[in-house]
Enzyme design. Structure first.
Site, mmCIF file in Angstrom:
data_model
loop_
_atom_site.group_PDB
_atom_site.id
_atom_site.type_symbol
_atom_site.label_atom_id
_atom_site.label_comp_id
_atom_site.label_asym_id
_atom_site.label_seq_id
_atom_site.Cartn_x
_atom_site.Cartn_y
_atom_site.Cartn_z
ATOM 1 N N SER A 198 0.653 2.299 -3.265
ATOM 2 C CA SER A 198 1.546 3.171 -4.031
ATOM 3 C C SER A 198 1.814 2.576 -5.416
ATOM 4 O O SER A 198 1.677 3.253 -6.444
ATOM 5 C CB SER A 198 2.851 3.349 -3.243
ATOM 6 O OG SER A 198 3.882 3.850 -4.051
ATOM 7 N N ARG B 141 7.006 9.378 3.517
ATOM 8 C CA ARG B 141 7.323 8.050 4.075
ATOM 9 C C ARG B 141 8.822 7.834 4.118
ATOM 10 O O ARG B 141 9.364 7.235 5.050
ATOM 11 C CB ARG B 141 6.654 6.958 3.231
ATOM 12 C CG ARG B 141 5.145 6.872 3.421
ATOM 13 C CD ARG B 141 4.498 6.078 2.297
ATOM 14 N NE ARG B 141 5.026 4.730 2.206
ATOM 15 C CZ ARG B 141 5.058 3.996 1.089
ATOM 16 N NH1 ARG B 141 4.576 4.478 -0.042
ATOM 17 N NH2 ARG B 141 5.551 2.789 1.114
#
Ligand code: URA
Ligand code: CA
Length: 434
Positions: free
Chosen positions: A183, A168
């Protein structure tokens, strides 16, 4: 099930089934799905979002990609705190002792600093002798005995997140609400606590600059906590200026000790008391927030939290005489005062720039393998709303190398904006979500 079809389905705005999400995460972790397909999926998520069931399934897959820590041998309700990261966020060093002194077990796993944000582990390691490598047995025993232990992150906690976060980071997909929420919460849930308090920062030193986005993230995370049977509360706090005065490792230890002595900066003190009050409620020590706040104040101002901090330092091999001898902390070689180029009221502080300046001085890392200079950093002497005249001291820098100091002085000066109008001090705690 072709990965291509799963990506296309998300791209077109449909929800993925738990099986499809499982296939993606398992395949990514075991190496059968390449980075480029996961990158395409992450970008599709960035634009299309995820519904509640998808976020839950993703979080579940992230958790089971690695180990979960079993804290069941620790007595009582374990309450963990997570901050989404800020500049000069000294909170854990003060909060841990307050809450532990009040009887809540704190079994904390913390990280090192990266980029413009600092890490609790680096701060603690500036105390001579302090170490964060405990075996599982030592960790659990210490929490049972003194209610507080802090260790570094173990290698195999949510490996899916390590891999996905790295991807990411280079594909402009960090800033996606469902990806951030899963996350953070997967790591918190895998770390084993029963209840979680989240400090979601908003403003120019935070990860999410926009208040509405921070609120949305907090809601998604609180909901996720509930889905995984973790009682979760979030507060949204202002990161439009550094928290407290100190930014840098041993400077922040000094600030934490002063705060535990009741002489710390107002904003840091207030935030720690507020978080502690929520933790007392989550840990069922008190029935309501107001009672939790009373208990937190009693622990702080009655000296029990400071005594707990000393006990904790000693338990992890550190020199607890630091409480009365701040000089034993690593010291920078030089100090220079930074003066204001303008007169007026301070309107704003580019907080991320202050964090970057501290990093450039050597207090943080730009890459994982950089070595931190524990004694260096910045003391912020003027904050938003303060009136200054030209040549007043805005900040002090503590440094070892003159070259680095010369680089950061203009950065710090430029981080401050001034106005002729009176500016009110901004509120610190913006919202509570539970
Ligand atoms: N912090 C995390 O742990 N994960 C994110 O995605 C963003 C911030
Ligand atoms: Ca601070």
């Amino acid at each position: 099930m072709r990965v291509y079809d799963i990506i296309a389905k998300k791209r077109d705005g449909y929800s993925l089934s738990p099986n499809e999400i499982e296939a993606l995460i398992k395949g990514y972790v075991d190496g059968t799905i390449p980075d480029y397909q996961i990158a395409a999926w992450a970008m599709a998520v960035f634009f299309q979002g995820m519904d509640e069931e998808e976020i839950k399934a993703l979080t579940h897959q992230m958790i089971i990609s690695g180990d979960s820590i079993d804290l069941s041998e620790i007595e009582g309700i374990k309450v963990d705190k997570h901050s989404t990261g800020g500049v000069g966020d000294t909170t854990t060093l003060v909060l841990g002792p307050i809450v532990a002194a009040g009887g809540i077990p704190v079994a904390k796993m913390s990280g090192r600093g990266l980029g413009h944000t600092g890490g609790t582990i680096d701060k603690l390691e500036s105390i001579p002798g302090f170490h964060v490598e405990l075996t599982n047995e030592q960790f659990i025993k210490q929490v049972n005995e003194i209610k507080l232990a802090v260790i570094g992150q173990t290698a195999n906690l949510v490996p899916a997140d390590k891999k996905l976060y790295g991807l990411r980071d280079v594909t402009a997909t960090v800033n996606s609400m469902p990806l951030i929420a899963s996350s953070i919460m997967s790591k918190k849930i895998a770390a084993g606590a029963n209840a979680i308090i989240l400090d979601v920062k908003t403003g120019n030193g935070a990860f999410l600059k926009d208040l509405d986005e921070a609120i949305e993230l907090a809601k998604v995370m609180v909901n996720l906590g509930d889905n995984f049977n973790r009682d979760t509360i979030a507060i949204i706090t202002n990161m439009n200026q550094p928290l407290g005065w100190a930014v840098g490792n041993s400077l922040e230890v000094e600030e934490a000790i002063m705060t535990l002595q009741g002489k710390g900066p107002e904003d840091l003190t207030k935030l720690c008391l507020e978080l502690a009050a929520h933790m007392f409620v989550l840990g069922k020590k008190t029935s309501e927030f107001a009672k939790g706040l009373e208990l937190a104040e009693e622990m702080l101002y009655g000296g029990k939290a400071l005594a707990k901090f000393a006990e904790f330092i000693k338990a992890q091999g550190g020199d607890a005489t630091v409480i009365d001898n701040l000089e034993i902390l690593p010291q920078a070689k030089h100090m220079q005062k930074i003066t204001s180029l303008h007169s007026g009221y301070i309107e704003s502080i580019e907080t991320q720039e202050i964090g970057r300046a501290a990093m450039l001085l050597g207090a943080g890392r730009s890459k994982q393998e950089d070595i931190v200079e524990l004694g260096v950093g910045i003391m912020i002497r003027k904050k938003i709303g303060d009136q200054v005249t030209k040549d007043d001291i805005l900040a002090e820098i503590y440094y070892n190398e003159d070259e680095k100091a010369q680089k950061v002085i203009p950065i710090i000066q430029a981080a401050y904006s001034f106005t002729k109008e009176i500016i009110n001090k901004p509120p610190l705690i913006l919202k509570t979500i539970n």
